[in-house]
Design a protein around this motif. Structure first.
Motif, PDB file in Angstrom:
ATOM      1  N   GLU A  23       0.733  -0.859  -0.036  1.00 11.84           N
ATOM      2  CA  GLU A  23      -0.013   0.095   0.282  1.00 11.84           C
ATOM      3  C   GLU A  23       0.987   1.690  -0.210  1.00 11.84           C
ATOM      4  OE1 GLU A  23      -2.184  -0.103   3.361  1.00 11.84           O
ATOM      5  OE2 GLU A  23      -3.475  -1.300   2.685  1.00 11.84           O
ATOM      6  N   ARG A  24       0.419   2.824  -0.163  1.00 14.86           N
ATOM      7  CA  ARG A  24       0.792   3.542  -0.356  1.00 14.86           C
ATOM      8  C   ARG A  24       0.851   4.204   1.445  1.00 14.86           C
ATOM      9  NH1 ARG A  24       1.665   5.935  -5.399  1.00 14.86           N
ATOM     10  NH2 ARG A  24       0.877   5.493  -7.148  1.00 14.86           N
ATOM     11  N   PRO A  25       1.706   5.103   1.767  1.00 22.85           N
ATOM     12  CA  PRO A  25       1.591   5.648   3.070  1.00 22.85           C
ATOM     13  C   PRO A  25       0.055   6.094   3.577  1.00 22.85           C
ATOM     14  CG  PRO A  25       3.454   6.619   2.203  1.00 22.85           C
ATOM     15  CD  PRO A  25       3.191   5.098   1.567  1.00 22.85           C
ATOM     16  N   PRO A  26      -0.530   6.124   4.632  1.00 26.32           N
ATOM     17  CA  PRO A  26      -1.597   6.384   4.732  1.00 26.32           C
ATOM     18  C   PRO A  26      -1.229   8.767   4.664  1.00 26.32           C
ATOM     19  CG  PRO A  26      -0.761   5.764   6.836  1.00 26.32           C
ATOM     20  CD  PRO A  26      -0.259   5.368   5.713  1.00 26.32           C
ATOM     21  N   PRO A  27      -2.200   8.957   4.891  1.00 26.67           N
ATOM     22  CA  PRO A  27      -1.712  10.641   4.796  1.00 26.67           C
ATOM     23  C   PRO A  27      -1.853  11.511   5.581  1.00 26.67           C
ATOM     24  CG  PRO A  27      -4.542  10.030   4.279  1.00 26.67           C
ATOM     25  CD  PRO A  27      -3.576   8.556   4.102  1.00 26.67           C
ATOM     26  N   PRO A  28      -1.165  12.200   6.045  1.00 35.13           N
ATOM     27  CA  PRO A  28      -0.306  12.989   7.224  1.00 35.13           C
ATOM     28  C   PRO A  28      -0.822  13.225   7.900  1.00 35.13           C
ATOM     29  CG  PRO A  28       0.853  14.103   5.261  1.00 35.13           C
ATOM     30  CD  PRO A  28      -0.495  13.376   4.673  1.00 35.13           C
ATOM     31  N   ASN A  29      -2.836  13.493   7.912  1.00 34.74           N
ATOM     32  CA  ASN A  29      -3.962  13.719   8.263  1.00 34.74           C
ATOM     33  C   ASN A  29      -4.314  12.721   9.504  1.00 34.74           C
ATOM     34  OD1 ASN A  29      -4.888  13.557   6.240  1.00 34.74           O
ATOM     35  ND2 ASN A  29      -6.811  14.860   6.744  1.00 34.74           N
ATOM     36  N   SER A  30      -3.965  11.465   8.710  1.00 38.20           N
ATOM     37  CA  SER A  30      -4.531  10.199   8.817  1.00 38.20           C
ATOM     38  C   SER A  30      -4.514  10.019  10.331  1.00 38.20           C
ATOM     39  CB  SER A  30      -3.932   9.029   7.888  1.00 38.20           C
ATOM     40  OG  SER A  30      -4.792   7.548   8.208  1.00 38.20           O
ATOM     41  N   ARG A  31      -5.276   9.033  10.627  1.00 34.06           N
ATOM     42  CA  ARG A  31      -5.287   8.570  12.365  1.00 34.06           C
ATOM     43  C   ARG A  31      -4.041   7.490  12.400  1.00 34.06           C
ATOM     44  NH1 ARG A  31     -11.129   7.268  14.788  1.00 34.06           N
ATOM     45  NH2 ARG A  31     -11.561   7.558  11.855  1.00 34.06           N
ATOM     46  N   ASP A  32      -3.850   6.770  11.067  1.00 32.33           N
ATOM     47  CA  ASP A  32      -2.864   5.905  11.583  1.00 32.33           C
ATOM     48  C   ASP A  32      -1.284   6.109  10.764  1.00 32.33           C
ATOM     49  OD1 ASP A  32      -1.559   3.719  11.014  1.00 32.33           O
ATOM     50  OD2 ASP A  32      -2.202   2.510   9.320  1.00 32.33           O
ATOM     51  N   GLN A  33      -1.069   6.771  11.523  1.00 32.87           N
ATOM     52  CA  GLN A  33       0.264   7.478  11.210  1.00 32.87           C
ATOM     53  C   GLN A  33       1.798   6.828  11.068  1.00 32.87           C
ATOM     54  OE1 GLN A  33       0.896  11.784  11.870  1.00 32.87           O
ATOM     55  NE2 GLN A  33      -1.128  11.592  12.243  1.00 32.87           N
ATOM     56  N   LYS A  34       1.316   5.569  11.473  1.00 29.22           N
ATOM     57  CA  LYS A  34       2.662   4.735  12.776  1.00 29.22           C
ATOM     58  C   LYS A  34       3.360   4.353  11.657  1.00 29.22           C
ATOM     59  CE  LYS A  34       3.756   0.617  15.391  1.00 29.22           C
ATOM     60  NZ  LYS A  34       3.499  -0.881  16.096  1.00 29.22           N
ATOM     61  N   SER A  35       2.893   3.407  10.008  1.00 30.38           N
ATOM     62  CA  SER A  35       3.831   3.075   8.880  1.00 30.38           C
ATOM     63  C   SER A  35       4.170   4.636   8.347  1.00 30.38           C
ATOM     64  CB  SER A  35       2.833   2.335   7.925  1.00 30.38           C
ATOM     65  OG  SER A  35       2.846   1.024   9.096  1.00 30.38           O
ATOM     66  N   ALA A  36       3.512   5.627   8.327  1.00 26.95           N
ATOM     67  CA  ALA A  36       4.272   6.591   7.292  1.00 26.95           C
ATOM     68  C   ALA A  36       5.611   6.717   8.629  1.00 26.95           C
ATOM     69  CB  ALA A  36       2.959   7.195   7.697  1.00 26.95           C
ATOM     70  N   ALA A  37       5.035   7.394   9.295  1.00 30.46           N
ATOM     71  CA  ALA A  37       6.281   7.722  10.006  1.00 30.46           C
ATOM     72  C   ALA A  37       7.240   7.525  10.231  1.00 30.46           C
ATOM     73  CB  ALA A  37       6.149   8.140  11.461  1.00 30.46           C
ATOM     74  N   THR A  38       7.360   5.743   9.633  1.00 28.02           N
ATOM     75  CA  THR A  38       8.857   4.880   9.624  1.00 28.02           C
ATOM     76  C   THR A  38       9.984   5.367   8.723  1.00 28.02           C
ATOM     77  OG1 THR A  38       7.793   3.369   8.756  1.00 28.02           O
ATOM     78  CG2 THR A  38       8.066   2.916  11.072  1.00 28.02           C
ATOM     79  N   CYS A  39       8.609   6.432   7.536  1.00 28.18           N
ATOM     80  CA  CYS A  39       9.757   6.491   6.399  1.00 28.18           C
ATOM     81  C   CYS A  39      10.097   7.775   5.621  1.00 28.18           C
ATOM     82  CB  CYS A  39       8.836   6.019   5.224  1.00 28.18           C
ATOM     83  SG  CYS A  39       8.837   3.272   4.997  1.00 28.18           S
ATOM     84  N   HIS A  40      11.056   7.816   4.830  1.00 28.56           N
ATOM     85  CA  HIS A  40      11.106   9.444   4.614  1.00 28.56           C
ATOM     86  C   HIS A  40       9.914   9.083   3.942  1.00 28.56           C
ATOM     87  CE1 HIS A  40      15.643   9.001   5.748  1.00 28.56           C
ATOM     88  NE2 HIS A  40      15.087   8.102   5.305  1.00 28.56           N
ATOM     89  N   GLN A  41       9.472  10.928   4.198  1.00 22.45           N
ATOM     90  CA  GLN A  41       7.709  11.257   3.152  1.00 22.45           C
ATOM     91  C   GLN A  41       8.374  12.294   2.093  1.00 22.45           C
ATOM     92  OE1 GLN A  41       5.067  10.156   5.026  1.00 22.45           O
ATOM     93  NE2 GLN A  41       6.774   8.843   5.718  1.00 22.45           N
ATOM     94  N   ASN A  42       8.886  11.238   1.644  1.00 22.64           N
ATOM     95  CA  ASN A  42       9.065  11.938  -0.151  1.00 22.64           C
ATOM     96  C   ASN A  42       8.554  11.149  -1.360  1.00 22.64           C
ATOM     97  OD1 ASN A  42      11.035  14.045   0.600  1.00 22.64           O
ATOM     98  ND2 ASN A  42      13.185  13.372   0.061  1.00 22.64           N
TER      99      ASN A  42
END
Length: 214
Positions: A56-75
């Motif tokens: 999957e693509r990471p969730p958007p910044p305002n998503s409640r599920d930010q755990k996975s997105a926070a582990t990767c560079h946001q580029n």
């Protein structure tokens, strides 16, 4: 859960290529809420239909599920590889020069594991070189190569002269004579010391940007 030639829980064999016969993963695209778009994901199931990996693509910044997105560079663009339990295994990120980096994700930490560089980009043939990152974060020599035709859903991963994994369209195997969408195909992983999640990451990179992909 149905019987399988490998353990039911994907965590038990995600990092283990000790299987003695070729192992098949069946790839399909699932649309969340029946809507085609950013909510779609790619599923890798075993021969019994059990989920093994999900992309999957990471969730958007305002998503409640930010755990996975926070582990990767946001580029962007970023894609996340999950196991059947929903744990993030790899984060793969495309750089501005067209190359890719792959990070193993453990306990909300990331470690650079590999780099992928496209070397041939023709209408009928695409090739990549894969470099595993050494202990001192330096590229090793070329560890794997990928060759094939994205349009034909044909991708072969080599280590030296040995084939480690390859893809094939469903209708070419006689599974169904009826039309099978091009977003559904099989990945066959051959016995050898290769991480299954790494193979999934490389397949995702190879077909990136193609129609009916994410």
């Amino acid at each position: 859960m149905g019987s399988s030639s490998v353990p039911d829980e994907s965590e038990q064999y995600v990092d283990d290529a000790r299987f003695r016969i070729p192992f098949d993963l069946f790839v399909s695209k699932k649309q969340k809420n029946g809507i085609l778009g950013s909510g779609s994901c790619i599923r890798f199931n075993d021969s019994c239909g059990n989920l093994v990996f999900k992309v999957e693509r990471p969730p958007p910044p305002n998503s409640r599920d930010q755990k996975s997105a926070a582990t990767c560079h946001q580029n962007p663009p970023i894609k996340l590889i999950f196991n059947a339990s929903g744990n993030t295994l790899f984060c793969i990120r495309k750089l501005t020069d067209g190359s890719w980096q792959g990070f193993r994700v453990t306990d909300s930490r990331e470690e650079l594991m590999f780099r992928v560089q496209k070397t041939v980009d023709k209408l009928t043939r695409t090739e990549f070189e894969i470099f595993l990152i050494g202990e001192e974060s330096e590229d090793s020599k070329t560890d794997f190569k990928m060759r094939g035709s994205p349009f034909k859903r044909s991708c072969t991963i080599y280590k030296g002269n040995s084939i480690m994994a390859e893809t094939s369209l469903m209708y070419k195997m006689g599974i169904q004579k009826a039309f099978v969408p091009r977003s559904r195909f099989r990945v066959t992983i051959f016995p050898g010391h290769i991480d299954l999640a790494l193979v999934v990451s490389l397949v995702v990179i190879f077909f990136d940007g193609r129609k009916l992909w994410i």
